[in-house]
Design a protein around this motif. Structure first.
Motif, PDB file in Angstrom:
ATOM      1  N   TYR A 193       0.798  -1.229   0.000  1.00 27.17           N
ATOM      2  CA  TYR A 193       0.000   0.000   0.000  1.00 27.17           C
ATOM      3  C   TYR A 193       0.837   1.288   0.000  1.00 27.17           C
ATOM      4  CZ  TYR A 193      -2.706  -3.759   2.198  1.00 27.17           C
ATOM      5  OH  TYR A 193      -3.257  -4.967   2.526  1.00 27.17           O
ATOM      6  N   LEU A 215       0.883   3.812   2.077  1.00 30.74           N
ATOM      7  CA  LEU A 215       0.085   4.984   2.430  1.00 30.74           C
ATOM      8  C   LEU A 215       0.685   5.650   3.670  1.00 30.74           C
ATOM      9  CD1 LEU A 215      -3.481   3.398   2.125  1.00 30.74           C
ATOM     10  CD2 LEU A 215      -2.253   4.701   0.373  1.00 30.74           C
ATOM     11  N   ILE A 216       0.342   6.915   3.885  1.00 33.74           N
ATOM     12  CA  ILE A 216       0.719   7.606   5.115  1.00 33.74           C
ATOM     13  C   ILE A 216      -0.411   7.372   6.117  1.00 33.74           C
ATOM     14  CG2 ILE A 216       1.318   9.809   6.173  1.00 33.74           C
ATOM     15  CD1 ILE A 216       2.263  10.749   3.425  1.00 33.74           C
ATOM     16  N   ASP A 217      -0.135   6.546   7.123  1.00 31.49           N
ATOM     17  CA  ASP A 217      -1.188   6.063   8.020  1.00 31.49           C
ATOM     18  C   ASP A 217      -1.922   7.172   8.762  1.00 31.49           C
ATOM     19  OD1 ASP A 217      -0.922   3.426   7.364  1.00 31.49           O
ATOM     20  OD2 ASP A 217       0.472   2.939   8.983  1.00 31.49           O
ATOM     21  N   TYR A 225      -2.523  10.142   7.726  1.00 35.35           N
ATOM     22  CA  TYR A 225      -3.274  10.979   6.796  1.00 35.35           C
ATOM     23  C   TYR A 225      -4.628  10.337   6.503  1.00 35.35           C
ATOM     24  CZ  TYR A 225       0.526  14.175   5.436  1.00 35.35           C
ATOM     25  OH  TYR A 225       1.501  15.143   5.411  1.00 35.35           O
ATOM     26  N   ASP A 258      -6.354  13.165   2.170  1.00 36.14           N
ATOM     27  CA  ASP A 258      -5.021  13.778   2.207  1.00 36.14           C
ATOM     28  C   ASP A 258      -3.984  12.946   1.462  1.00 36.14           C
ATOM     29  OD1 ASP A 258      -5.807  16.023   3.635  1.00 36.14           O
ATOM     30  OD2 ASP A 258      -5.579  15.014   5.570  1.00 36.14           O
ATOM     31  N   ASN A 259      -4.099  11.616   1.530  1.00 36.73           N
ATOM     32  CA  ASN A 259      -3.189  10.759   0.767  1.00 36.73           C
ATOM     33  C   ASN A 259      -3.319  11.017  -0.730  1.00 36.73           C
ATOM     34  OD1 ASN A 259      -1.477   8.416   2.088  1.00 36.73           O
ATOM     35  ND2 ASN A 259      -3.288   8.662   3.398  1.00 36.73           N
ATOM     36  N   THR A 292      -0.659  13.388  -3.678  1.00 39.78           N
ATOM     37  CA  THR A 292      -0.219  12.933  -5.002  1.00 39.78           C
ATOM     38  C   THR A 292      -0.363  14.039  -6.036  1.00 39.78           C
ATOM     39  OG1 THR A 292      -0.873  10.671  -4.484  1.00 39.78           O
ATOM     40  CG2 THR A 292      -0.589  11.203  -6.806  1.00 39.78           C
ATOM     41  N   LYS A 324      -8.884   8.004   8.395  1.00 40.52           N
ATOM     42  CA  LYS A 324      -7.434   7.855   8.332  1.00 40.52           C
ATOM     43  C   LYS A 324      -7.080   6.482   7.751  1.00 40.52           C
ATOM     44  CE  LYS A 324      -5.986  11.063  11.952  1.00 40.52           C
ATOM     45  NZ  LYS A 324      -5.209  11.234  13.197  1.00 40.52           N
ATOM     46  N   ALA A 325      -5.937   6.406   7.108  1.00 42.53           N
ATOM     47  CA  ALA A 325      -5.528   5.159   6.459  1.00 42.53           C
ATOM     48  C   ALA A 325      -5.407   4.015   7.458  1.00 42.53           C
ATOM     49  CB  ALA A 325      -4.195   5.367   5.734  1.00 42.53           C
ATOM     50  N   LYS A 373      -7.436  -0.333   2.024  1.00 45.56           N
ATOM     51  CA  LYS A 373      -6.134   0.304   1.804  1.00 45.56           C
ATOM     52  C   LYS A 373      -5.651   0.075   0.372  1.00 45.56           C
ATOM     53  CE  LYS A 373      -4.382   0.161   6.563  1.00 45.56           C
ATOM     54  NZ  LYS A 373      -3.368  -0.419   7.489  1.00 45.56           N
ATOM     55  N   ARG A 380      -4.905   6.330  -5.641  1.00 46.50           N
ATOM     56  CA  ARG A 380      -3.737   7.218  -5.702  1.00 46.50           C
ATOM     57  C   ARG A 380      -2.984   7.047  -7.021  1.00 46.50           C
ATOM     58  NH1 ARG A 380       0.551   5.779  -1.337  1.00 46.50           N
ATOM     59  NH2 ARG A 380       0.630   3.972  -2.735  1.00 46.50           N
TER      60      ARG A 380
END
Length: 332
Positions: A80, A82-84, A86, A90-91, A95, A125-126, A134, A141
């Motif tokens: 994944y 991802l920024i957890d 965020y 926001d993720n 991008t 949130k992620a 996810k 993304r």
């Protein structure tokens, strides 16, 4: 030393289309990920050339690759990335900011969230999401910048069957507008969804199969009509997604409503067979989907076998008449 060097890819000659769903199958260590990295511009070949839209990449500068990866390629990672802390929003926004595309952020985010069925999780949130969710954020993304090619390395490897089907359905939709290349160990998924199936062994392409005709037969070859007191739905489906279509309808239908189900099988010769199953007064929540599947497709199979048997009997009778006619002619 040269004698200990490992050849990850050996004399690969491959041309990729502008759109479609390509599966790359092979065992671990066969060279699949290296090939994907070459396509993404993350690795360079020690020998040979890579051409992108007719451009010989041996003659380009570093900025070309940066622009290519930033604009033309979307990558979906198995883990994944991802920024957890965020949110989903926001993720995705990050991008577009990194891509310096800030004109239609809201529209693009809403577009990909609806495509990946994540709109209700926009501000979650992620780290609050399941693995399947996810992975859908990771796909969103990758496609939010509208790339020409989406690359996915074992994107369904950590998911269960239902989430895998959901992810592959999304990739299949995306592949109508751009090229999707997926590394996978799952050969049955490749046969079901892939337009092309490429198999790699020890760095060599051992098969490169056009699977588009078989895929077309598997896709949406049935029509389903579901009707309750307050709604009627007619949609196309395949033997692969039939169970999901039924389940989704039942989840949206109140228990007290009667439901009727009709199945239409569109054969290759465009003839249409109808199979009726009246669920009647049963509550949707008490209906056994597995038994329903067995009824519908068991009936189809039974009718096919019956048709085949009749055809064999007719052929036998015709053959017997011909033999009798020949014997009668010889007697004369």
């Amino acid at each position: 030393s040269k004698s200990n060097s490992v050849v990850a890819l050996d004399n690969i000659n491959l041309e990729l289309e502008d759109s479609g769903f390509i599966f790359i199958n092979g065992k671990s260590g066969s060279g699949k990920t290296t090939l994907l990295n070459m396509i993404a511009g993350l690795d360079e070949p020690t020998e040979g050339n890579i051409y992108i839209d007719g451009v010989d990449t041996q003659k380009v500068c570093k900025e070309f690759w940066e622009e290519y990866r930033n604009t033309d390629v979307g990558i979906v990672f198995q883990n994944y990335n991802l920024i957890d802390d965020y949110t989903v929003y926001d993720n995705l926004k990050l991008t577009l900011i990194l891509q310096k595309n800030i004109e239609d952020i809201e529209d693009r985010i809403d577009e990909v969230l609806k495509l990946t069925d994540l709109y209700d999780y926009k501000f979650h949130k992620a780290n609050e999401l399941s693995g399947g969710q996810k992975q859908r954020v990771a796909i969103a993304r990758a496609i939010i910048k509208r790339p020409k090619i989406v690359l996915a390395d074992e994107a369904t490897g950590n998911l269960d069957g239902e989430n895998t089907e959901s992810i592959l359905d999304i990739f299949n939709k995306i592949s109508k507008k751009c090229l999707v290349v997926l590394i996978s160990h799952n050969e049955s998924s490749a046969e079901q969804y892939g337009d092309r199936i490429i198999k790699i062994e020890k760095g060599k392409i051992v098969s490169n199969i056009d699977n588009s005709k078989l895929k077309k037969l598997n896709e949406e070859n049935y029509e389903i009509e579901l009707k309750s007191d307050d709604k009627k739905e007619v949609s196309r489906f395949s033997t692969f997604n039939f169970k999901k279509k039924i389940r989704d309808f039942f989840l949206e239908t109140k228990d007290e409503y009667k439901i009727e189900l009709r199945i239409y099988k569109n054969d290759i010769d465009n003839s249409k067979n109808t199979f009726e199953y009246n669920i009647g007064d049963k509550k949707p929540s008490t209906i056994n989907i597995g038994n329903l599947l067995k009824f519908v497709f068991g009936d189809i199979k039974k009718r096919r076998n019956y048709t085949l048997f009749i055809s064999m009997v007719i052929s036998f009778i015709i053959g017997l008449l011909i033999v009798c006619d020949v014997l009668a002619s010889n007697n004369y």
